[in-house]
Scaffold this active site. Structure first.
Site, PDB file in Angstrom:
ATOM      1  CE  LYS A  24      -3.791  -1.984   2.206  1.00  0.00           C
ATOM      2  NZ  LYS A  24      -4.682  -2.434   3.933  1.00  0.00           N
ATOM      3  CD  GLN A  41      -4.290  -4.187   6.659  1.00  0.00           C
ATOM      4  OE1 GLN A  41      -3.876  -3.656   6.068  1.00  0.00           O
ATOM      5  NE2 GLN A  41      -4.325  -5.173   6.883  1.00  0.00           N
ATOM      6  CG  ASP A  43      -9.820  -0.524   4.245  1.00  0.00           C
ATOM      7  OD1 ASP A  43     -10.322  -0.721   3.262  1.00  0.00           O
ATOM      8  OD2 ASP A  43      -9.818  -0.406   5.296  1.00  0.00           O
TER       9      ASP A  43
END
Length: 300
Positions: free
Chosen positions: A54, A98, A121
């Site tokens: 990422k 994460q 997200d």
């Protein structure tokens, strides 16, 4: 019939190219450099690889990349304090923590601490609601990537029968919302659906996101249907040697490929789209934060 392979890796590469062009335009015309901050707690090897990818891809498209690696035993309060700091930074337009996080940290608190305007997200209840009713904002990355692949292959989805197998908050439910937005006729199927093969056999589009290796079989598929396989399952591969594994999707790829019109492989299908769509969402949030209409080719 041999299904056309929908190459998510190639599409993601093209998408990143378009993102880089939009980033360059934002810099030149508005003096804005989108910034993505990624937080990882602990040292899980798979998560480390994913986060590093990422960060690398964020920099490659010209955006600012901020990576925060925290110890496995970091206090929950320290993670929340970092998120609050990032919420208030003008150079950060997207924040990703994460998951999963260690058990002593409450994932719900992490999600709720994120500024919804920076939640790239799309975990926050506010953003989930926006997706459901079609308001501007980030869209969950995997459903967004799947939708882009469907549009690219089929064009207009209006009136097509779509079956989404799986009802998770991360994929199944938002995927159904996006397909409805494109005027498909949508059925959400799951473990308690009666006669699931018969339900799938009526579908022009199948999105499999249930997490069961090779569950969707050849005789479930309407001839010529488009199949999007979201599943990534690690199974034993004794043919490769003792202790070896291979990745498979939720679809029996070999069998289904003989009937479907098009199919995404695993790996190389939906997977590569996820990070590319994370970058697209960061451009979207940067635009919205500055009163700029997001690029239509990066949104749902």
């Amino acid at each position: 019939m041999t299904a056309k392979i929908i190459d998510g890796k190639a599409f993601a590469e093209g998408l990143r190219g378009r993102i880089a062009e939009h980033v360059a335009q934002l810099k030149a015309e508005h003096g804005i450099t989108p910034g993505l901050a990624v937080i990882i707690v602990g040292h899980d090897p798979a998560s480390q690889v994913y986060v590093n990818n990422k960060a690398r891809q964020t920099s490659e498209v010209g955006m600012n990349s901020f990576k925060y690696e925290l110890a496995e035993d970091v206090p929950e309060a320290e993670v929340l304090a970092l998120i609050n700091e990032l919420n208030n930074r003008e150079d950060v337009h997207g924040i990703l923590c994460q998951l999963p996080v260690p058990k002593h940290i409450d994932e719900t608190k992490i999600i709720n601490a994120l500024n919804p305007a920076k939640d790239v997200d799309c975990f926050s209840p506010e953003n989930v609601g926006k997706v459901a009713i079609g308001l501007p904002g980030p869209v969950p990355c995997t459903p967004l990537g799947s939708l882009m692949l469907l549009r690219d292959h089929l064009g207009d989805l209006s009136g097509l029968n779509a079956v989404v197998i799986g009802r998770s908050n991360l994929v199944g439910k938002p995927m159904a919302s996006l397909l409805l937005r494109d005027s498909a006729t949508v059925t959400i199927a799951h473990s308690r659906t009666k006669d699931l093969p018969a339900v799938c056999a009526q579908a022009d589009i199948i999105v499999a996101a249930v997490g069961r290796p090779e569950m969707v079989k050849q005789d479930w598929i309407k001839p010529g249907a488009t199949v999007i396989d979201v599943g990534i399952n690690r199974i034993k591969a004794p043919e490769r040697g003792e202790g070896k594994f291979r990745l498979v999707g939720d679809v029996d790829y070999k069998g289904v490929s003989e009937v479907a019109g098009a199919i995404t492989p695993v790996p190389g299908g939906v997977g590569p789209m996820t990070i590319a769509c994370l970058l697209a969402n960061t451009v979207t949030t940067a635009c919205l934060a500055n009163g700029i209409t997001p690029p239509s080719d990066l949104t749902a």
